[in-house]
Design a protein around this motif. Structure first.
Motif, short mmCIF file in Angstrom:
data_model
loop_
_atom_site.label_atom_id
_atom_site.label_comp_id
_atom_site.label_asym_id
_atom_site.label_seq_id
_atom_site.Cartn_x
_atom_site.Cartn_y
_atom_site.Cartn_z
N UNK A 122 0.82 -1.21 0.00
CA UNK A 122 0.00 0.00 0.00
C UNK A 122 0.86 1.26 0.00
N UNK A 123 1.92 1.28 0.79
CA UNK A 123 2.76 2.48 0.84
C UNK A 123 3.53 2.68 -0.46
N UNK A 124 3.95 1.60 -1.11
CA UNK A 124 4.63 1.74 -2.41
C UNK A 124 3.69 2.33 -3.44
N UNK A 125 2.45 1.86 -3.47
CA UNK A 125 1.47 2.42 -4.41
C UNK A 125 1.21 3.89 -4.10
N UNK A 126 1.08 4.23 -2.83
CA UNK A 126 0.84 5.63 -2.46
C UNK A 126 2.02 6.52 -2.83
N UNK A 127 3.24 6.03 -2.61
CA UNK A 127 4.42 6.83 -2.96
C UNK A 127 4.53 7.03 -4.46
N UNK A 128 4.22 6.01 -5.24
CA UNK A 128 4.23 6.18 -6.69
C UNK A 128 3.20 7.21 -7.13
N UNK A 129 2.03 7.16 -6.54
CA UNK A 129 0.98 8.11 -6.90
C UNK A 129 1.37 9.53 -6.50
N UNK A 130 2.03 9.68 -5.35
CA UNK A 130 2.47 11.02 -4.92
C UNK A 130 3.65 11.52 -5.76
N UNK A 131 4.47 10.61 -6.26
CA UNK A 131 5.64 11.00 -7.03
C UNK A 131 5.27 11.50 -8.42
N UNK A 132 4.27 10.89 -9.02
CA UNK A 132 3.89 11.23 -10.39
C UNK A 132 2.43 11.65 -10.49
N UNK A 133 2.01 12.72 -9.79
CA UNK A 133 0.59 13.09 -9.85
C UNK A 133 0.22 13.80 -11.15
N UNK A 134 1.18 14.40 -11.84
CA UNK A 134 0.86 15.20 -13.03
C UNK A 134 1.02 14.42 -14.33
N UNK A 135 1.23 13.12 -14.27
CA UNK A 135 1.39 12.33 -15.48
C UNK A 135 0.07 11.69 -15.92
N UNK A 136 -1.02 12.21 -15.42
CA UNK A 136 -2.32 11.69 -15.80
C UNK A 136 -2.64 10.35 -15.16
N UNK A 137 -1.85 9.94 -14.21
CA UNK A 137 -2.09 8.66 -13.56
C UNK A 137 -3.02 8.88 -12.38
N UNK A 138 -4.17 8.28 -12.46
CA UNK A 138 -5.10 8.37 -11.33
C UNK A 138 -4.73 7.29 -10.32
N UNK A 139 -5.42 7.29 -9.23
CA UNK A 139 -5.14 6.31 -8.19
C UNK A 139 -5.62 4.92 -8.52
N UNK A 140 -6.54 4.78 -9.47
CA UNK A 140 -7.12 3.46 -9.76
C UNK A 140 -6.13 2.46 -10.34
N UNK A 141 -5.27 2.83 -11.29
CA UNK A 141 -4.30 1.82 -11.74
C UNK A 141 -3.35 1.37 -10.63
N UNK A 142 -3.03 2.27 -9.73
CA UNK A 142 -2.15 1.89 -8.62
C UNK A 142 -2.87 0.98 -7.63
N UNK A 143 -4.14 1.25 -7.41
CA UNK A 143 -4.93 0.37 -6.54
C UNK A 143 -5.05 -1.00 -7.19
N UNK A 144 -5.25 -1.02 -8.52
CA UNK A 144 -5.33 -2.30 -9.23
C UNK A 144 -4.01 -3.05 -9.15
N UNK A 145 -2.89 -2.34 -9.30
CA UNK A 145 -1.58 -2.98 -9.20
C UNK A 145 -1.34 -3.51 -7.78
N UNK A 146 -1.74 -2.72 -6.79
CA UNK A 146 -1.59 -3.17 -5.40
C UNK A 146 -2.41 -4.43 -5.15
N UNK A 147 -3.64 -4.44 -5.65
CA UNK A 147 -4.48 -5.62 -5.48
C UNK A 147 -3.94 -6.82 -6.24
N UNK A 148 -3.33 -6.58 -7.39
CA UNK A 148 -2.72 -7.69 -8.14
C UNK A 148 -1.57 -8.30 -7.34
N UNK A 149 -0.77 -7.44 -6.71
CA UNK A 149 0.32 -7.94 -5.87
C UNK A 149 -0.24 -8.76 -4.71
#
Length: 113
Positions: free
Chosen positions: A52-79
């Protein structure tokens, strides 16, 4: 260079002597099993918090690249799904150990279960 090699050779020989000849393995008791189970649960929780913290850090690191939180949540759930599958698919006790334990039990009691 020669002294380092001699040191390594003698240290390896003395460690082998201590492990094989001097140190005996302690017999496990019930308290050790309880402590081990607690530590396994702690490491399990650390796994979830880490993903969860890795996904949150990635989302905080790249907020302006059009990446919403949903792909990160999906990746976290896949892990977590892969981790859960591995935890489910790897047996607690390997089959060869079960066979040996059964063989020992039969040898002691003289009959099969």
């Amino acid at each position: 260079m020669l002294f380092a090699w001699l040191h390594a050779v003698f240290e390896g020989a003395s460690d082998a002597f201590k492990l094989c000849g001097v140190q005996r393995r302690l017999l496990p008791n019930k308290a050790d099993e309880i402590v081990m189970q607690v530590w396994l649960e702690i490491f399990d929780a650390i796994t979830y918090v880490g993903a969860a913290s890795c996904a949150a850090l990635l989302w905080l690191q790249f907020p302006d690249h059009g990446m919403t939180g949903w792909p990160l949540v999906a990746a976290e759930n896949a892990v977590m799904v892969v981790r859960g599958y591995l935890a489910w698919s790897v047996p607690e006790t390997p089959e060869w150990i079960k066979t040996e334990l059964h063989r020992d039990w039969v040898a002691r009691h003289g009959r099969s279960v």
